[in-house]
Scaffold this motif. Structure first.
Motif, PDB file in Angstrom:
ATOM      1  N   GLU A 333       0.801  -0.920  -0.282  1.00  0.00           N
ATOM      2  CA  GLU A 333       0.378  -0.291  -0.065  1.00  0.00           C
ATOM      3  C   GLU A 333       0.640   1.461   0.015  1.00  0.00           C
ATOM      4  O   GLU A 333       0.749   1.995  -0.246  1.00  0.00           O
ATOM      5  N   ALA A 334       2.391   1.219   0.546  1.00  0.00           N
ATOM      6  CA  ALA A 334       2.764   2.414   0.238  1.00  0.00           C
ATOM      7  C   ALA A 334       4.263   2.437  -0.336  1.00  0.00           C
ATOM      8  O   ALA A 334       5.080   3.359  -0.051  1.00  0.00           O
ATOM      9  N   ASN A 335       3.777   1.413  -1.229  1.00  0.00           N
ATOM     10  CA  ASN A 335       4.328   1.708  -2.483  1.00  0.00           C
ATOM     11  C   ASN A 335       6.207   1.508  -2.665  1.00  0.00           C
ATOM     12  O   ASN A 335       7.054   1.474  -2.753  1.00  0.00           O
ATOM     13  N   ILE A 336       6.291   0.139  -1.506  1.00  0.00           N
ATOM     14  CA  ILE A 336       7.639  -0.201  -0.896  1.00  0.00           C
ATOM     15  C   ILE A 336       7.076  -1.594  -1.075  1.00  0.00           C
ATOM     16  O   ILE A 336       6.699  -3.085  -1.164  1.00  0.00           O
ATOM     17  N   GLY A 337       8.227  -2.406  -2.537  1.00  0.00           N
ATOM     18  CA  GLY A 337       8.393  -3.760  -3.065  1.00  0.00           C
ATOM     19  C   GLY A 337       9.133  -4.378  -1.872  1.00  0.00           C
ATOM     20  O   GLY A 337       9.562  -4.306  -0.531  1.00  0.00           O
ATOM     21  N   CYS A 338       8.387  -5.821  -1.317  1.00  0.00           N
ATOM     22  CA  CYS A 338       8.408  -6.902  -0.975  1.00  0.00           C
ATOM     23  C   CYS A 338       7.788  -8.236  -1.288  1.00  0.00           C
ATOM     24  O   CYS A 338       7.287  -8.321  -2.361  1.00  0.00           O
ATOM     25  N   ARG A 339       8.336  -9.377  -0.985  1.00  0.00           N
ATOM     26  CA  ARG A 339       8.742 -10.340  -1.627  1.00  0.00           C
ATOM     27  C   ARG A 339       9.145 -11.259  -0.904  1.00  0.00           C
ATOM     28  O   ARG A 339       9.344 -11.585   0.409  1.00  0.00           O
ATOM     29  N   PRO A 340       7.826 -12.390  -0.242  1.00  0.00           N
ATOM     30  CA  PRO A 340       8.228 -13.191   0.937  1.00  0.00           C
ATOM     31  C   PRO A 340       9.771 -14.467   0.172  1.00  0.00           C
ATOM     32  O   PRO A 340       9.608 -14.628  -0.876  1.00  0.00           O
ATOM     33  N   TYR A 341      10.390 -14.579   1.220  1.00  0.00           N
ATOM     34  CA  TYR A 341      11.731 -15.452   0.540  1.00  0.00           C
ATOM     35  C   TYR A 341      12.370 -16.162   1.056  1.00  0.00           C
ATOM     36  O   TYR A 341      12.315 -15.646   2.441  1.00  0.00           O
ATOM     37  N   PHE A 342      11.776 -17.014   1.584  1.00  0.00           N
ATOM     38  CA  PHE A 342      11.474 -18.458   0.305  1.00  0.00           C
ATOM     39  C   PHE A 342      10.112 -19.031   0.175  1.00  0.00           C
ATOM     40  O   PHE A 342       9.845 -18.976   1.927  1.00  0.00           O
ATOM     41  N   THR A 343       9.874 -19.614   0.103  1.00  0.00           N
ATOM     42  CA  THR A 343       8.562 -20.615  -0.249  1.00  0.00           C
ATOM     43  C   THR A 343       8.966 -21.669  -0.090  1.00  0.00           C
ATOM     44  O   THR A 343       9.749 -22.099  -1.110  1.00  0.00           O
ATOM     45  N   PRO A 344       8.865 -22.484   0.993  1.00  0.00           N
ATOM     46  CA  PRO A 344       9.928 -23.943   0.974  1.00  0.00           C
ATOM     47  C   PRO A 344       9.775 -24.283  -0.012  1.00  0.00           C
ATOM     48  O   PRO A 344       8.748 -24.831  -0.770  1.00  0.00           O
ATOM     49  N   ILE A 345      10.887 -24.897  -0.603  1.00  0.00           N
ATOM     50  CA  ILE A 345      10.916 -26.542  -2.221  1.00  0.00           C
ATOM     51  C   ILE A 345      10.059 -27.239  -2.469  1.00  0.00           C
ATOM     52  O   ILE A 345       8.492 -27.425  -2.651  1.00  0.00           O
ATOM     53  N   HIS A 346       9.623 -27.992  -0.607  1.00  0.00           N
ATOM     54  CA  HIS A 346       9.537 -29.077  -0.381  1.00  0.00           C
ATOM     55  C   HIS A 346       7.724 -29.368  -0.647  1.00  0.00           C
ATOM     56  O   HIS A 346       7.178 -29.885  -0.509  1.00  0.00           O
ATOM     57  N   ASP A 361       7.420 -31.718   7.911  1.00  0.00           N
ATOM     58  CA  ASP A 361       8.697 -32.042   7.183  1.00  0.00           C
ATOM     59  C   ASP A 361       9.879 -31.313   7.851  1.00  0.00           C
ATOM     60  O   ASP A 361      11.010 -32.283   8.120  1.00  0.00           O
ATOM     61  N   PHE A 362      10.491 -30.529   7.597  1.00  0.00           N
ATOM     62  CA  PHE A 362      10.843 -28.927   7.782  1.00  0.00           C
ATOM     63  C   PHE A 362      10.867 -28.501   8.252  1.00  0.00           C
ATOM     64  O   PHE A 362      10.430 -26.952   7.781  1.00  0.00           O
ATOM     65  N   PRO A 363      11.038 -28.040   9.676  1.00  0.00           N
ATOM     66  CA  PRO A 363       9.662 -27.259  10.669  1.00  0.00           C
ATOM     67  C   PRO A 363      11.317 -25.859  11.021  1.00  0.00           C
ATOM     68  O   PRO A 363      10.086 -24.917  10.421  1.00  0.00           O
ATOM     69  N   VAL A 364      12.310 -25.645  10.555  1.00  0.00           N
ATOM     70  CA  VAL A 364      12.994 -24.851  10.299  1.00  0.00           C
ATOM     71  C   VAL A 364      12.716 -24.239   9.122  1.00  0.00           C
ATOM     72  O   VAL A 364      12.467 -22.626   9.479  1.00  0.00           O
ATOM     73  N   THR A 365      12.769 -24.647   8.453  1.00  0.00           N
ATOM     74  CA  THR A 365      12.492 -24.009   6.793  1.00  0.00           C
ATOM     75  C   THR A 365      11.175 -23.377   7.151  1.00  0.00           C
ATOM     76  O   THR A 365      10.932 -21.933   6.085  1.00  0.00           O
ATOM     77  N   GLU A 366      10.259 -24.819   7.276  1.00  0.00           N
ATOM     78  CA  GLU A 366       8.799 -24.379   7.283  1.00  0.00           C
ATOM     79  C   GLU A 366       8.776 -22.321   7.338  1.00  0.00           C
ATOM     80  O   GLU A 366       7.857 -21.539   7.236  1.00  0.00           O
ATOM     81  N   LEU A 367       8.827 -22.510   9.171  1.00  0.00           N
ATOM     82  CA  LEU A 367       9.009 -20.928   9.806  1.00  0.00           C
ATOM     83  C   LEU A 367       9.862 -20.288   9.278  1.00  0.00           C
ATOM     84  O   LEU A 367       9.020 -19.647   8.978  1.00  0.00           O
ATOM     85  N   ALA A 368      11.153 -20.540   8.123  1.00  0.00           N
ATOM     86  CA  ALA A 368      11.537 -19.387   7.794  1.00  0.00           C
ATOM     87  C   ALA A 368      10.931 -19.124   6.567  1.00  0.00           C
ATOM     88  O   ALA A 368      10.270 -17.081   6.353  1.00  0.00           O
ATOM     89  N   GLY A 369       9.742 -20.118   5.791  1.00  0.00           N
ATOM     90  CA  GLY A 369       9.179 -19.717   4.700  1.00  0.00           C
ATOM     91  C   GLY A 369       8.466 -18.950   5.438  1.00  0.00           C
ATOM     92  O   GLY A 369       7.059 -17.716   4.392  1.00  0.00           O
ATOM     93  N   ARG A 370       7.472 -19.237   6.924  1.00  0.00           N
ATOM     94  CA  ARG A 370       6.721 -18.005   6.548  1.00  0.00           C
ATOM     95  C   ARG A 370       6.544 -17.176   6.883  1.00  0.00           C
ATOM     96  O   ARG A 370       5.555 -16.189   7.646  1.00  0.00           O
ATOM     97  N   THR A 371       7.991 -16.160   7.876  1.00  0.00           N
ATOM     98  CA  THR A 371       8.137 -15.521   8.837  1.00  0.00           C
ATOM     99  C   THR A 371       9.283 -13.785   8.029  1.00  0.00           C
ATOM    100  O   THR A 371       9.079 -12.953   8.430  1.00  0.00           O
TER     101      THR A 371
END
Length: 411
Positions: A333-346, A361-371
């Motif tokens: 909304e503020a015209n600030i570019g952003c992306r989720p990085y990364f969506t877990p491959i699995h 399957d990979f909880p640390v990866t999934e936490l990073a993917g959500r946050t």
């Protein structure tokens, strides 16, 4: 006063009349020297398989400290060539990370081999070497670590594991050109049998599209060079093809751009470090924001993107995702570019269907993917833009702490 603090600006939330700035997620750093180099190629009769490709290859090889460099049309192509050069095929396994751009796993699947994932470290978001040996089977042929966001993986530990088990190491250095691990640049043969860099426009240097295979092994280099040029043999005779190959060549325009960019690599890395330092200074005091952690053995960080984590302090997965998504909405909304990085491959649909991966399957990866959120990061970012990003982030996170925030979302 920055523009967004003026009347109608951020004093009472997001601007009623629209944001006063636009902060791009990424931008290449192109000077007149690059433009002149492209123009020179356009005024020449050679647009492919010419001297600029060799010049760019020599620049990368010399910088990394590799015997060979082979220019290709993408980092993905380079990874595929190494998988084939090492004879990895159907029934084989390659241990890698699920927290990466999908190409680092696709290159394995191309050859009908199986990517075997192990989880990542909480701090660096790189593959956790302490988990690798438990994943090794008689079918394992290689390890494929990824230097996520520009940070080298624990390359010495990974190399030692590979040596004990007779495995190849393919280093995905696509995001880490210029980074150093214990004083040695990523992609160097001290830590791998072959590595790949990539030059998409958001990378440290760009060729538009493009990549580079580096290796110290003569046979690997020969195979990569042959396969990237339709399988032509050492003589390069026209329409003589000794093996299955691909059209993975880099053109002269891209190589000319890359060669000039390489002449500026230290300047570019310094600019990116300046932006990272501004973010550290401004964001480190914001409650609930986790900044990137650089490992103690990383002696030089060449930043690719700047990824923060928000919402990890919440207890449920839904709440973690809700915080991250709300921050991203406010950025947009503020015209600030952003992306989720990364969506877990699995958790990508194809990998779920093909290999049966599932959540948990990979909880640390999934936490990073959500946050995780990649926030604007490039050489031209100003202190005003950093302040704009920070204030937007603070307000968005304040909104998530209101008692009705999760109730309104049914969480």
């Amino acid at each position: 006063e920055p523009a967004w603090r003026a009347p109608g600006g951020f004093r009472s939330g997001l601007p009623k009349e629209g944001p006063k700035l636009q902060v791009h997620l990424s931008r290449p750093d192109i000077t007149q020297a690059e433009i002149d180099a492209i123009s020179d190629v356009m005024h020449s009769p050679i647009l492919a398989l010419g001297p600029r490709g060799a010049q760019f290859e020599q620049a990368i090889a010399g910088y990394v400290g590799a015997r060979h460099a082979i220019a290709v049309n993408s980092g993905t192509s380079g990874l595929h060539l190494l998988v084939r050069a090492f004879g990895i095929g159907e029934g084989d396994e390659v241990i890698t990370t699920p927290f990466s751009f999908i190409a680092s796993s696709n290159c394995i699947v191309y050859e009908r081999a199986r990517p075997v994932f192990v989880d990542i470290e909480h701090g660096t978001a790189n593959i956790d070497p302490d988990l690798i040996e438990d994943a090794i089977t008689p079918h394992t042929k290689a390890l494929l670590p990824v230097d996520a966001f520009g940070q080298p993986a624990r390359l010495d530990a990974i190399r030692a594991i590979a040596a004990r088990h007779g495995l190849k190491v393919i280093e995905d250095s696509c995001e880490s050109l210029g980074s150093e691990y214990k004083g040695t640049r990523t992609g160097n043969g001290a830590f791998c049998d072959g590595a790949v860099f990539a030059f998409y426009p958001n990378k440290q240097i760009t060729t538009g599209e493009g990549g580079m295979v580096v290796t110290d092994d003569d046979r690997t280099a020969f195979l990569a060079k042959s396969m990237c040029n339709q399988g032509r043999g050492e003589s390069g005779v026209w329409l003589s093809h000794e093996r299955l190959g691909y059209n993975y060549r880099m053109d002269e325009l891209s190589a000319a751009l890359g060669a000039v960019q390489m002449s500026r690599i230290d300047e570019i890395i310094a600019k990116r470090q300046r932006v990272a330092d501004m973010y550290v200074e401004r964001l480190s005091g914001i409650p609930g924001v986790q900044l990137p952690q650089v490992g103690p053995d990383v002696t030089r960080m060449s930043w690719f993107v700047y990824v923060i984590r928000v919402g990890a302090y919440e207890q449920s997965h839904d709440r973690q995702s809700a915080v991250r998504d709300h921050v991203m909405q406010r950025f947009q909304e503020a015209n600030i570019g952003c992306r989720p990085y990364f969506t877990p491959i699995h958790l990508q649909p194809y990998y779920r269907d093909a290999f049966g991966f599932k959540e948990g399957d990979f909880p640390v990866t999934e936490l990073a993917g959500r946050t995780s959120i990649a926030i604007p990061f490039h050489n031209h970012i100003t202190s005003d833009e950093v302040e704009y990003v920070a204030e937007t982030l603070e307000r968005a996170l304040d909104e998530t702490r209101r008692s009705k925030f999760f109730a309104e979302r049914g969480i």
